[in-house]
Design an enzyme around this catalytic site. Structure first.
Site: not given
Ligand code: ADP
Ligand code: MG
Ligand code: MG
Length: 880
Positions: A23, A93, A102, A104, A337, A455, A764, A831, A851
């Site tokens: 991210k 984040r 989802g 973390m 991503r 999710h 093998s 194998c 193989y």
């Molecule tokens: P996940 O990895 O579970 O998707 P994210 O860190 O991407 O968690 O964030 C969860 C939600 O919060 C996402 O929809 C993201 O777009 C939103 N979000 C995260 N940071 C911000 C921010 N700075 N401003 C607005 N929305 C945010």
């Molecule tokens: Mg996200």
């Protein structure tokens, strides 16, 4: 400054994933591309590792660097964290190197407190928005950072909504939300015995540490195990300036894929919600609008959105999964991503991107996860049965495939019943990360709420599990464990069927059939075959399996087990007579009864394989597996042999072993009863001679002697094999080439490979036994022990599924290096079960095997894994 732990978005780029997480690295890359990204900074994965290993504290160095980065961010934003008039709000984040959807938790709106919320309300002239943000923050902070259950807050909110007659969150007024905020703070106080923290810096540090700790939570462990992600990677923390989708009707938030993640079609797939904040879309709280609607609601924003999406896809040369937010008509990107996708979508996207000229074939090969191919080998509904069935309702086709099973209402039930051998369908209002094990255990997942990017949908697609989401027609009663659909009420244990490609739901158990393989698949696999240098064979015991494997691209058989051939029909009786015989003559007589069947079996396999190599292993399992068990079986045997039941039982007791897997099996049987090896060799060679004559081809059998640990043992058995084979050919007046080789599955065989190679024409690696014996861990009892070891993070993954490179792998490497100087043209293969595991395939490529051999359904996986190994680590193909 000793070490850099904190990077501004403007300091990083996409290649820094291991340090900044996926991210963070992509936020940096998008910043570099000049896209509208709310700015921020990333605390590195190294800080996470040091935090988790070093007493769970942020070091002074880390704190100092965070403070510096924060002031830089405040400068960019023109506001300060905690400012009573104009507060800077941030999100905290997590983001690991590999995306873990989802897994973390994220905290939004950090920086609010009782004072700054008023400042925000005044500054924006929007008190509703200010309190909406504050109540969300309290809940997320309490849940993620402190561990107060989210449901406590959600329940309170629902109660309050009922009280004032509000259907959606958006129906609540500023006053309502102010009250909700006060209630939330009260919940916090009651639970924690102290007030909600008001110091924004304390909030920030606590949240960052919580992200680090979340790397250590049980569901993160489960996800990592399922996806082969090492614990050592750690997660980064991103601190990012907030933008707000909850500021009214010109604001909103959404997620989108540049291509259809279920089918691979080149068409944007996305969803968004007006006046909502991040989590709302993904969590499935309200059912979102399709992205196309944005074109009507906010045409200019939509146009810009499409333009940036295209830029991103072309830049990353892959399908993108993006998060965006619109704040009062201004568009921001929050994440991109490479999107998760079904195997069929992955193949279609890879093939079409090559056709579009966007990527090379080699790049395409790297875009499909070998393990994922497993999905397209999954069953579909039997078309006739499907036609006859009438759907009871319809949800969204969130993850394709067909599933039928018994209804379960909780992840725990699903897991338990699946372990008990039932096929289950997990039915939930919506899923959350805690449900992951239940989802993995289920044949299919059905949710009432949530869209194509919920999710449930994302996780199911990743796992290749069929999923139908967002079926709002369902009336769910979670407490009573029932639901109603199409006028029918279902309770736990009732059968339903799901079609993940149409979204249809059926109230019956529809039979499934094996899948068809599409054009893209064939095309793609042909590219893999062009590239790889490792050959792929299959483990097959019957002509039927052999044929399936050939259809999946197998180039030979690496292992034919002969033991099942002794169990069919009345063969077992004959074999029992053989084992319990008192004299050699009796034994030879008994074996004669089996030989014709065995020969027919081999002929069937040769015919299916034509001139492809076929390795046949001499009888391997311990004798006890063949013993009579019941009195009835002893009776029959007594009648057939003219002995008394008592005599037979005494004999059987004499053969009893305490540890049969380390006992009288493999070549040891041939040492004690050479007649068995003789009979099998005769059957192998006579079958080869006959099929060679019938089809006018040259069969070249490979006869494999199992469980060797000592060169003299191999010599002894090999002599029997060679003498017998030569005699068969002399009698038939036909000369065939054949090989005699051995399995390397006892550590001593690996260690003395230079001696063994003087006699063995091929090795093998029997990595099932080799792993068992190297670890001293019985395969039959390993399940329970391994579960504990994996839970306690002593083993990161199951060494019986994924080859242990450090220990078992070293023995293999040693054996190869010792054998080659002695016999440069020795054939080398594997194998064990590992032959179809991508990481293990890569290792086999690296140590120079010829193989791998795996079960028929894993052949395509191994072919792709071998191609990727060659792309990553080019080597030459060995010539013999
Ligand atoms: P996940 O990895 O579970 O998707 P994210 O860190 O991407 O968690 O964030 C969860 C939600 O919060 C996402 O929809 C993201 O777009 C939103 N979000 C995260 N940071 C911000 C921010 N700075 N401003 C607005 N929305 C945010
Ligand atoms: Mg996200
Ligand atoms: Mg073995």
């Amino acid at each position: 400054m000793s070490k850099k732990y904190v990077y501004m978005f403007s300091e990083g780029n996409a290649s820094m994933k291991s340090l900044l997480g996926g991210k963070g690295a992509n936020l940096a890359e998008m910043t570099m591309l000049g896209l509208p990204i709310p700015q921020g900074f990333t605390i590195s994965t190294e800080a996470c590792t040091e935090y988790n290993e070093g007493g769970k504290k942020l070091t002074e160095e880390m704190i100092a660097q965070i403070e510096v980065a924060l002031s830089k961010l405040e400068e960019i934003a023109g506001k300060k964290l905690g400012d009573p008039q104009n507060p800077l709000l941030v999100s905290v984040r997590s983001g690991a190197r590999a995306s873990m959807p989802g897994m973390m938790d994220t905290v939004l709106n950090l920086g609010l407190n009782d004072v700054s919320v008023e400042g925000l309300a005044k500054k924006t002239g929007n008190p509703r928005f200010a309190y909406d943000s504050y109540r969300r923050f309290i809940m997320m902070f309490a849940d993620v950072v402190i561990g107060v259950s989210k449901s406590k807050f959600e329940r309170k909110l629902d109660e309050y909504k009922d009280e004032v007659g509000a259907k959606f969150d958006t129906d609540l007024t500023a006053e309502d939300l102010k009250k909700v905020t006060a209630m939330f703070k009260q919940i916090y106080l009651e639970d924690q015995g102290k007030e909600f923290p008001q110091d924004p810096k304390e909030q920030l540090f606590e949240a960052a540490m919580a992200v680090f700790r979340s790397w250590d939570n049980p569901r993160a462990f489960v996800y990592r195990r399922m996806n082969d992600i090492p614990y050592s990677w750690g997660t980064a923390v991103n601190v990012q300036m907030m933008v707000f989708g909850n500021m009214g009707d010109t604001s909103g938030t959404g997620v989108a894929f540049t291509r259809n993640a279920a089918t691979g079609e080149k068409a944007m797939l996305g969803e968004y919600l007006v006046n909502a904040q991040g989590e709302d879309v993904v969590a499935g709280v309200r059912t979102p609008n399709p992205i196309a609607k944005l074109a009507e609601d906010m045409p200019a924003v939509y146009e810009q959105f499409i333009e940036i999406s295209n830029t991103l896809e072309n830049h990353y040369k892959d399908m993108q999964d993006m998060e965006f937010t619109v704040e009062e008509g201004k568009l921001y990107f929050l994440q991109t991503r490479n999107g998760k996708r079904t195997a069929n979508a992955a193949l279609r996207i890879a093939v079409e991107m090559v056709d579009e000229g966007l990527i090379t074939k080699e790049e395409a090969l790297m875009k499909v996860e070998p393990k994922q191919l497993d999905q397209i080998l999954h069953p579909a509904f039997d078309p006739k049965a499907l036609k006859a069935a009438t759907p009871l309702g319809k949800g969204l086709p969130a993850s394709p495939g067909a599933a039928a099973g018994k209804v379960c209402f909780t992840a725990e039930d699903a897991k338990e019943q699946a372990e008990g051998g039932d096929r289950v369908i997990l039915v939930r209002l919506e899923t959350s990360p805690e449900d992951i094990e239940g989802m993995a255990a289920a044949q299919g997942i059905l949710t009432v709420r949530g869209g194509m990017t919920s999710h449930a949908a994302v996780v199911a697609r990743g796992m290749g599990t069929c999923c139908v989401s967002g079926c709002e027609e369902i009336k769910m009663n979670e407490a009573a464990k029932t639901f109603t659909l199409g006028g029918k009420t279902f309770k736990e244990g009732d059968f339903i069927s799901l079609d993940g490609s149409t979204g249809n739901i059926y109230g019956e158990d529809i039979p499934t059939v094996d899948p068809e393989i599409s054009g893209n698949f064939a095309k793609f696999m042909a590219w893999a075959d062009e590239r790889r240098s490792l050959k792929v064979r299959t483990n097959a015991d019957t002509p039927h399996d052999a044929q399936i494997a050939i259809d999946f691209g197998a180039e030979g058989i690496g292992l034919t087990r002969t033991e099942h051939m002794f169990f069919e029909g009345d063969r077992i009786m004959k074999f029992r007579k053989m084992i319990l015989a008192d004299t050699v003559a009796e034994r030879v007589e008994a074996l004669k009864g089996i030989e014709p069947f065995q020969k027919e079996d081999f002929k069937g396999i040769y015919k299916a394989m034509q001139e492809r190599p076929v390795t046949i292993r001499l009888l391997d399992p311990p004798l006890h597996e063949f013993m009579p068990n019941t009195d009835e079986e002893f009776d029959i045997l007594a009648k057939e042999t003219g002995k008394t039941v008592e005599e037979l039982k005494v004999k059987a007791r004499g053969l009893h072993e305490l540890n049969p897997m380390m006992g009288h099996r493999g070549c040891r049987l041939a040492v004690s009863y050479p007649e068995i090896a003789e009979m099998q060799t005769r059957a192998i060679m006579e079958a080869a001679v006959e099929v060679s004559n019938e089809l006018n081809i040259n069969i070249k059998p490979e006869i494999m002697i199992p469980l060797i640990g000592e060169i003299k043992e191999l010599k002894y058995v090999k002599n029997i094999v060679v003498e017998t084979a030569e005699k068969v050919m002399a009698d038939a007046g036909k000369k065939l080439e054949y090989l005699v080789g051995t399995m390397i599955e006892i550590p001593r065989a690996a260690l003395t490979a230079d001696e063994i190679a003087t006699e063995a024409e091929f090795f093998s690696f029997g990595t099932n036994d080799l792993t068992q014996m190297t670890y001293g861990l019985s395969r039959d009892d390993a399940g329970k022990i391994l579960a504990d070891y994996i839970d306690r993070n002593i083993y990161e993954c199951d060494p019986t599924a994924r080859l242990d490179r450090t220990g078992v792998g070293m023995l293999m490497k040693w054996a190869v290096e010792k054998a080659l100087p002695v016999r440069p043209d020795i054939h080398l293969g594997i194998c064990g079960e590992h032959g179809g595991d991508p990481s293990s395939v890569e290792f086999c490529h690296l140590i120079g095997l010829d193989y791998v051999s795996c079960s028929p359904f894993r052949v395509p996986i191994a072919r792709l894994a071998a191609a990727q190994a060659q792309i990553n680590f080019p080597r030459e193909t060995r010539k013999h």
